[in-house]
Design an enzyme around this catalytic site. Structure first.
Site, mmCIF file in Angstrom:
data_model
loop_
_atom_site.group_PDB
_atom_site.id
_atom_site.type_symbol
_atom_site.label_atom_id
_atom_site.label_comp_id
_atom_site.label_asym_id
_atom_site.label_seq_id
_atom_site.Cartn_x
_atom_site.Cartn_y
_atom_site.Cartn_z
ATOM 1 C CB CYS A 2 -0.785 -0.004 1.161
ATOM 2 S SG CYS A 2 -1.876 -1.322 1.238
ATOM 3 N NE ARG A 27 5.023 1.641 -1.546
ATOM 4 C CZ ARG A 27 5.777 1.619 -0.120
ATOM 5 N NH1 ARG A 27 6.703 2.077 -0.059
ATOM 6 N NH2 ARG A 27 4.795 1.212 1.065
ATOM 7 C CD1 TRP A 75 0.302 -5.961 -3.019
ATOM 8 C CD2 TRP A 75 0.013 -6.526 -0.859
ATOM 9 N NE1 TRP A 75 0.603 -7.384 -2.924
ATOM 10 C CE2 TRP A 75 0.743 -7.780 -1.314
ATOM 11 C CE3 TRP A 75 -0.178 -6.655 0.652
ATOM 12 C CZ2 TRP A 75 0.924 -8.824 -0.906
ATOM 13 C CZ3 TRP A 75 0.153 -7.892 1.341
ATOM 14 C CH2 TRP A 75 0.779 -8.953 0.457
ATOM 15 C CG ASN A 101 0.069 2.353 3.427
ATOM 16 O OD1 ASN A 101 -0.830 2.625 2.895
ATOM 17 N ND2 ASN A 101 1.121 2.999 3.220
ATOM 18 N N GLY A 102 -1.402 -0.619 6.682
ATOM 19 C CA GLY A 102 -1.087 -1.347 8.028
ATOM 20 C C GLY A 102 -2.020 -2.430 7.993
ATOM 21 C CD GLU A 504 17.048 -14.436 -5.294
ATOM 22 O OE1 GLU A 504 16.361 -14.836 -4.256
ATOM 23 O OE2 GLU A 504 16.850 -13.459 -5.919
ATOM 24 C CE LYS A 508 13.855 -12.750 -7.708
ATOM 25 N NZ LYS A 508 14.466 -12.314 -6.571
ATOM 26 C CD GLU A 511 10.231 -13.071 -5.987
ATOM 27 O OE1 GLU A 511 9.872 -12.390 -4.923
ATOM 28 O OE2 GLU A 511 10.949 -13.053 -6.694
ATOM 29 C CG HIS A 527 18.467 -37.388 2.753
ATOM 30 N ND1 HIS A 527 18.748 -38.326 3.099
ATOM 31 C CD2 HIS A 527 19.576 -36.604 2.301
ATOM 32 C CE1 HIS A 527 20.211 -38.625 3.166
ATOM 33 N NE2 HIS A 527 20.592 -37.460 2.738
ATOM 34 C CE LYS A 624 12.023 -3.500 -5.411
ATOM 35 N NZ LYS A 624 12.630 -4.824 -5.952
HETATM 36 C C1 F6R Z 1 12.003 -10.999 -3.990
HETATM 37 C C2 F6R Z 1 11.705 -10.168 -3.177
HETATM 38 C C3 F6R Z 1 11.425 -10.370 -1.463
HETATM 39 C C4 F6R Z 1 11.846 -9.425 -0.651
HETATM 40 C C5 F6R Z 1 11.519 -9.589 0.820
HETATM 41 C C6 F6R Z 1 12.357 -8.867 1.653
HETATM 42 O O1 F6R Z 1 12.134 -11.060 -5.172
HETATM 43 O O2 F6R Z 1 11.996 -9.067 -3.383
HETATM 44 O O3 F6R Z 1 11.412 -11.740 -1.405
HETATM 45 O O4 F6R Z 1 13.421 -9.696 -0.790
HETATM 46 O O5 F6R Z 1 10.002 -9.142 0.694
HETATM 47 O O6 F6R Z 1 12.521 -7.549 1.211
HETATM 48 P P1 F6R Z 1 13.420 -6.414 1.720
HETATM 49 O O7 F6R Z 1 14.638 -6.709 1.102
HETATM 50 O O8 F6R Z 1 12.892 -5.034 1.048
HETATM 51 O O9 F6R Z 1 13.376 -6.405 3.024
#
Ligand code: F6R
Length: 629
Positions: A2, A27, A75, A101-102, A504, A508, A511, A527, A624
């Site tokens: 948000c 975001r 969001w 927000n929250g 990772e 990716k 996501e 395992h 974001k």
């Molecule tokens: C993945 C991604 C999320 C963030 C996570 C933490 O692409 O962006 O997994 O890594 O939400 O976010 P930050 O780094 O902003 O604390």
């Protein structure tokens, strides 16, 4: 997640709100809305589902000509992402509008009480209780003959927030006080930008950067009244607060996509430049073959550190896991990485001389901030010198809550990242950990001067290799992506320093392409996860020469024996014949391998998602900066 923008001043509110909301789009959100008090002192509110352009189309033919207003990108947490749940939310008279927000944790209880009093709720959100409660307060205050003005609205909002449980940042307007804006925050960011005769308040600095470079970040539990004449700020004890504004530390400008179709693609291409800039900023030569790591803070306190704990979420946690490997194996310092969300409720016993590192590209992740805050508090409470908090934050946003909370900042300096899936900030976090590992290795003599220098020289020589890697892999991945059209599951394997890179790679892919993927330490596959393997489950294996190369190759054999299509991320060397498809890496020292191995994985995920025609930069359900618990 948000986003809030709110303005009051001499300029028309609507264009400023839209501009601010556009800056917050990166975001991630699912609906948007605005409310403005117009020149006839009526409250006008418009909202739309989906992208901001839907809202812009809706309001563009209307004459919304007021000077005070609030805007929001939502969001969804409580209630589906549909128009009725979009913010702003109004009271039953349509005179008060609120964006928030929250999460209001006790909203159900407050809602039931209001419903019993006859209030008709229009949405499924937690936020809607707030305008109704403010209306009730204003009714009570009118019985005391208080005038309709900003000060009265401030009192009403203050009374209401004292009954709210949870974390929030909110902005309120009321047609009874047509030039006033009331803003308040608890554990969610809100920053006031100071213009001349006008103010903007937003949940994130990019919404302010075009408007002014002078900001006043609100402190936790503060409430403020903003009018074109000035700001009144109060703490939770209702004490008026006076402090000087500060300047935005970074430009916070949202850059353009250049010729790329998506920001994510551009951001993957930014990485060689980020490596170049990192070398310039963080490494300096002190004599013919000695280098030092430059930090903007005094590093004397690192000398007494005996162990490290790292708090992070998601991709930042994966970078921290590579960091932990480097800090333990290269610098010889015991290091643990925690999911911030788990650490909050089950922290380990306090140990002396511990360095706590918070890692967050946004610097606003609620779980990471709360975990850091908790750790700082519980250590301070002990009053024991050896248990006092030693802190570092690794972040890309100096002007974030984390940037303000932690005194010692390692600036990722990757430039603002727009793609919701983190790529270049992950890469910058990795580099930050290389710097820290070198610093600790020098302090502790855990490696010989030659070994340390070799790592430094490898880092210095890395940028041109990265340039070549990005451009060659772009083509290979684009082609390979076609083979993933019908794939539903992918397994990523790595070991040692590249196990987190397997995690990772899987994250990716999940996501942005919505393909199920899981990363495992290669030795762990037998395992359990091996039960998943069959022809239609490709296995992507990271095999870089070093300690565990042969082991990874034998683990890949086990997958091959189950008919899996094997994709190798490895340099051209003996052993790689086993792979059905090779994503070739340059021959590079094992210590540095995560920095190169991650690039083919990022590009492959990108091209798979782009090939499927998905919204790569704003994948469904993701945000974001995750500012809720
Ligand atoms: C993945 C991604 C999320 C963030 C996570 C933490 O692409 O962006 O997994 O890594 O939400 O976010 P930050 O780094 O902003 O604390």
């Amino acid at each position: 997640m948000c986003g809030i923008v709110a303005v009051t001043g001499y300029r028309k509110a609507l264009p400023l709100l839209i501009d601010g909301l556009q800056k917050l789009e990166y975001r991630g959100y699912d609906s948007a809305g605005i409310a403005v008090i117009n020149e006839d002192n009526n409250l006008i509110c418009d909202k739309s589902e989906g992208k901001l352009k839907n809202l812009i189309n809706k309001v563009s033919n209307k004459d919304i000509s007021g000077y005070v207003g609030i805007g929001h990108t939502r969001w969804a947490t409580h209630g589906k992402p549909i128009v009725k749940n979009a913010h702003p939310h109004l009271d039953s008279l349509g005179s008060i509008a609120v964006v928030q927000n929250g999460i209001i944790e006790n909203f159900q209880e407050l809602k039931s009480k209001l419903e019993k009093e006859g209030v008709d709720f229009k949405s499924d959100t937690d936020t809607e209780v707030i305008p109704h409660l403010i209306q009730k307060e204003l009714n009570n205050l009118s019985k005391l003959n208080l005038e309709n003005n900003g000060s009265t609205l401030l009192i009403a909002v203050r009374n209401v927030i004292s009954d709210l449980e949870g974390a929030y940042a909110l902005a309120v307007i009321w047609s009874g006080a047509p030039d006033s804006l009331v803003v308040a925050r608890r554990q969610a960011p809100l920053i006031i930008g100071l213009g001349e005769g006008e103010f903007v308040c937003a949940s994130d600095t990019p919404a302010i950067a075009n408007f002014t470079k002078t900001i006043l970040p609100m402190e936790d539990e503060e409430i403020g009244l903003l009018t074109p004449l000035g700001i009144e700020l109060y703490d939770s004890e209702n004490e008026r607060q006076y402090r000087n504004p500060v300047s935005l530390k970074s430009s916070e400008q949202v850059v353009d996509k250049k010729n790329f179709r998506h920001y994510m693609h551009k951001e993957i291409y930014d990485q060689p430049e980020i490596a170049k800039n990192w070398v310039k900023k963080y490494l300096s030569k002190i004599d013919s073959n000695q280098y030092k790591i430059n930090y903007a803070f005094d590093t004397n306190f690192l000398e007494g550190i005996e162990r490290i704990q790292i708090l992070a979420c998601g991709t930042s946690r994966h970078a921290s896991m590579v960091g932990s490997y480097l800090l333990e194996q290269f610098s010889g310092i015991p290091t643990n990485v925690f999911y911030a969300s788990e650490f909050r409720y089950s922290p380990p016993p306090l140990l002396p001389n511990t360095l706590t590192i918070g890692v967050s590209q946004s610097g606003e992740t609620a779980d990471t901030l709360a975990a850091l805050n908790m750790e700082i508090k519980r250590r301070k409470l002990t009053n024991k010198l050896e248990l006092q908090p030693n802190l570092i934050a690794i972040t890309n946003r100096l002007d974030s809550s984390m940037g303000r909370l932690v005194p010692n900042i390692i600036d990722i300096s990757a430039g603002i990242e727009i793609g919701v899936a983190a790529t270049k900030t992950f890469f910058g976090q990795l580099l930050s950990f290389y710097g820290l590992a070198i610093k600790f290795a020098q302090l502790r003599n855990s490696k010989s001067a030659d070994e340390i220098n070799n790592l430094i020289l490898d880092l210095i020589n890395l940028p041109p290799q990265l340039e070549e890697l990005v451009s060659s892999h772009n083509k290979i991945s684009e082609k390979l992506a076609h083979d993933f059209s019908d794939i539903k599951d992918v397994i990523f394997l790595g070991r040692g320093i590249n196990y987190p890179i397997a995690l990772e790679g899987a994250l990716k892919l999940k996501e942005i392409s919505y393909i199920h993927a899981a990363g495992y330490p290669a030795g762990e596959m037998k395992h359990g996860p091996i039960a998943l393997l069959e022809k239609k489950v490709p296995v992507i294996s990271i095999a870089t020469p070093g300690k565990v190369f042969e082991k990874v190759i034998s683990n890949a054999q086990e997958a091959k024996a189950r008919d899996s299509y094997l994709i190798g991320i490895a340099p051209k060397c003996k052993g790689i014949e086993i792979f059905d498809f090779l994503l070739p890496l340059p021959a590079i020292d094992e210590w540095l391998s995560p920095l190169v191995a991650v690039i083919p994985l990022q590009l492959l995920s990108y091209h798979i998602a782009a090939h499927k025609g998905l919204d790569v930069d704003q994948p469904r359900n993701l945000a974001k900066s995750v500012t809720v618990e």
